[in-house]
Design a protein around this motif. Structure first.
Motif, mmCIF file in Angstrom:
data_model
loop_
_atom_site.group_PDB
_atom_site.id
_atom_site.type_symbol
_atom_site.label_atom_id
_atom_site.label_comp_id
_atom_site.label_asym_id
_atom_site.label_seq_id
_atom_site.Cartn_x
_atom_site.Cartn_y
_atom_site.Cartn_z
ATOM 1 N N SER A 76 -11.731 -50.635 -11.460
ATOM 2 C CA SER A 76 -11.943 -51.151 -10.117
ATOM 3 C C SER A 76 -10.769 -50.749 -9.219
ATOM 4 C CB SER A 76 -12.053 -52.672 -10.163
ATOM 5 O OG SER A 76 -12.210 -53.189 -8.869
ATOM 6 N N GLY A 77 -11.069 -50.303 -8.024
ATOM 7 C CA GLY A 77 -10.032 -49.896 -7.078
ATOM 8 C C GLY A 77 -9.718 -48.420 -7.094
ATOM 9 N N TRP A 101 -19.805 -49.027 -6.716
ATOM 10 C CA TRP A 101 -18.813 -48.406 -5.861
ATOM 11 C C TRP A 101 -19.154 -48.715 -4.418
ATOM 12 C CZ3 TRP A 101 -19.946 -42.687 -7.589
ATOM 13 C CH2 TRP A 101 -21.131 -42.228 -7.048
ATOM 14 N N GLU A 102 -18.246 -48.353 -3.528
ATOM 15 C CA GLU A 102 -18.498 -48.500 -2.106
ATOM 16 C C GLU A 102 -17.890 -47.319 -1.386
ATOM 17 O OE1 GLU A 102 -16.767 -52.277 -1.265
ATOM 18 O OE2 GLU A 102 -14.718 -51.549 -1.407
ATOM 19 N N GLU A 104 -16.048 -46.319 2.006
ATOM 20 C CA GLU A 104 -15.310 -46.885 3.133
ATOM 21 C C GLU A 104 -15.323 -45.862 4.256
ATOM 22 O OE1 GLU A 104 -10.732 -47.772 4.305
ATOM 23 O OE2 GLU A 104 -11.358 -48.428 2.299
ATOM 24 N N LEU A 109 -17.179 -51.209 4.810
ATOM 25 C CA LEU A 109 -17.461 -50.944 3.408
ATOM 26 C C LEU A 109 -18.968 -50.978 3.177
ATOM 27 C CD1 LEU A 109 -14.674 -53.193 1.852
ATOM 28 C CD2 LEU A 109 -14.620 -50.728 2.220
ATOM 29 N N PRO A 111 -21.404 -50.935 0.042
ATOM 30 C CA PRO A 111 -21.501 -50.971 -1.420
ATOM 31 C C PRO A 111 -22.797 -50.348 -1.940
ATOM 32 C CG PRO A 111 -21.960 -53.131 -0.493
ATOM 33 C CD PRO A 111 -21.600 -52.230 0.655
ATOM 34 N N LYS A 113 -25.017 -49.732 -5.946
ATOM 35 C CA LYS A 113 -25.174 -49.762 -7.407
ATOM 36 C C LYS A 113 -26.005 -48.529 -7.775
ATOM 37 C CE LYS A 113 -23.945 -54.247 -8.551
ATOM 38 N NZ LYS A 113 -23.065 -54.538 -9.624
ATOM 39 N N ILE A 133 -14.884 -45.588 -3.473
ATOM 40 C CA ILE A 133 -14.012 -46.469 -4.251
ATOM 41 C C ILE A 133 -14.841 -47.268 -5.255
ATOM 42 C CG2 ILE A 133 -12.305 -48.332 -4.128
ATOM 43 C CD1 ILE A 133 -12.097 -47.590 -1.063
ATOM 44 N N THR A 135 -15.691 -50.389 -7.391
ATOM 45 C CA THR A 135 -15.421 -51.808 -7.140
ATOM 46 C C THR A 135 -15.443 -52.676 -8.397
ATOM 47 O OG1 THR A 135 -17.748 -52.219 -6.647
ATOM 48 C CG2 THR A 135 -16.284 -51.694 -4.792
ATOM 49 N N GLU A 136 -15.838 -52.107 -9.511
ATOM 50 C CA GLU A 136 -15.778 -52.766 -10.818
ATOM 51 C C GLU A 136 -15.678 -51.645 -11.841
ATOM 52 O OE1 GLU A 136 -20.314 -53.567 -12.176
ATOM 53 O OE2 GLU A 136 -19.724 -54.663 -10.369
ATOM 54 N N SER A 138 -16.509 -48.858 -13.910
ATOM 55 C CA SER A 138 -17.722 -48.063 -13.743
ATOM 56 C C SER A 138 -17.628 -46.749 -14.496
ATOM 57 C CB SER A 138 -17.947 -47.756 -12.258
ATOM 58 O OG SER A 138 -18.089 -48.938 -11.510
#
Length: 177
Positions: A76-77, A101-102, A104, A109, A111, A113, A133, A135-136, A138
């Motif tokens: 994540s990140g 993910w998302e 930006e 943002l 998001p 899936k 980016i 977000t968890e 992945s």
């Protein structure tokens, strides 16, 4: 050599091997955060065939995808891809296999899936500075543009996903202006 010495050497070797496996991608992939690393993954046919982007493919086509792509695990990140005036846009495709993910864009943002239109991304779709980016935790797959074009020429059923993503990103980048 005592058992304790043997175990110490064994643990040291294991740490060295695991450290070599966790790496920043060396094939042109960069992450913005130095503390975020992507680890090379193994793509399994039985999992790939259940990923929305690939469900219409035959087993030989899935094998071709596996041979002509690279899978990564990302924390994540992690910034998987980015586009700015200072960074030339890569036209490679990133496909979200599992996780989230998302994108930006302009401080907003967006998001996605792996069953959303934004389940793939290419900085070539970007018309303004943006970042992709995770977000968890992945799993993402990178397919070079030339390989994707070869697959499309061979009749791989990607058009529905690519068209939905292109329309999504067109709206996304127009709204960011």
């Amino acid at each position: 050599m005592t058992n304790r010495q043997f175990l110490t050497i064994g643990f040291a070797l294991a740490a060295l091997i695991l450290g070599a496996c966790a790496t920043r991608p060396s094939d042109g992939v960069t992450t913005e955060h130095e503390d975020r690393i992507m680890t090379p993954g193994t793509t399994y046919l039985y999992l790939l065939k259940n990923t929305p982007f690939f469900t219409a493919l035959s087993k030989p086509q899935l094998r071709w995808v596996i041979e002509h792509s690279r899978e990564w695990g990302a924390e994540s990140g992690t910034v998987v891809a980015s586009y700015s005036d200072a960074i030339p846009a890569s036209d490679d495709l990133w496909i979200l296999l599992d996780g989230a993910w998302e994108v930006e864009v302009g401080g907003q943002l967006y998001p996605a899936k792996n069953n959303d239109p934004g389940k793939w991304f290419s900085a070539a779709q970007a018309t303004s500075p943006s970042k992709l980016i995770v977000t968890e935790h992945s799993y993402v797959m990178r397919i070079k543009r030339a390989d994707m074009e070869a697959m499309r020429l061979q009749g791989f059923a990607f058009d529905q996903h690519l068209d939905a993503g292109k329309a999504y990103y067109k709206r996304l980048f127009q709204s960011a202006r």
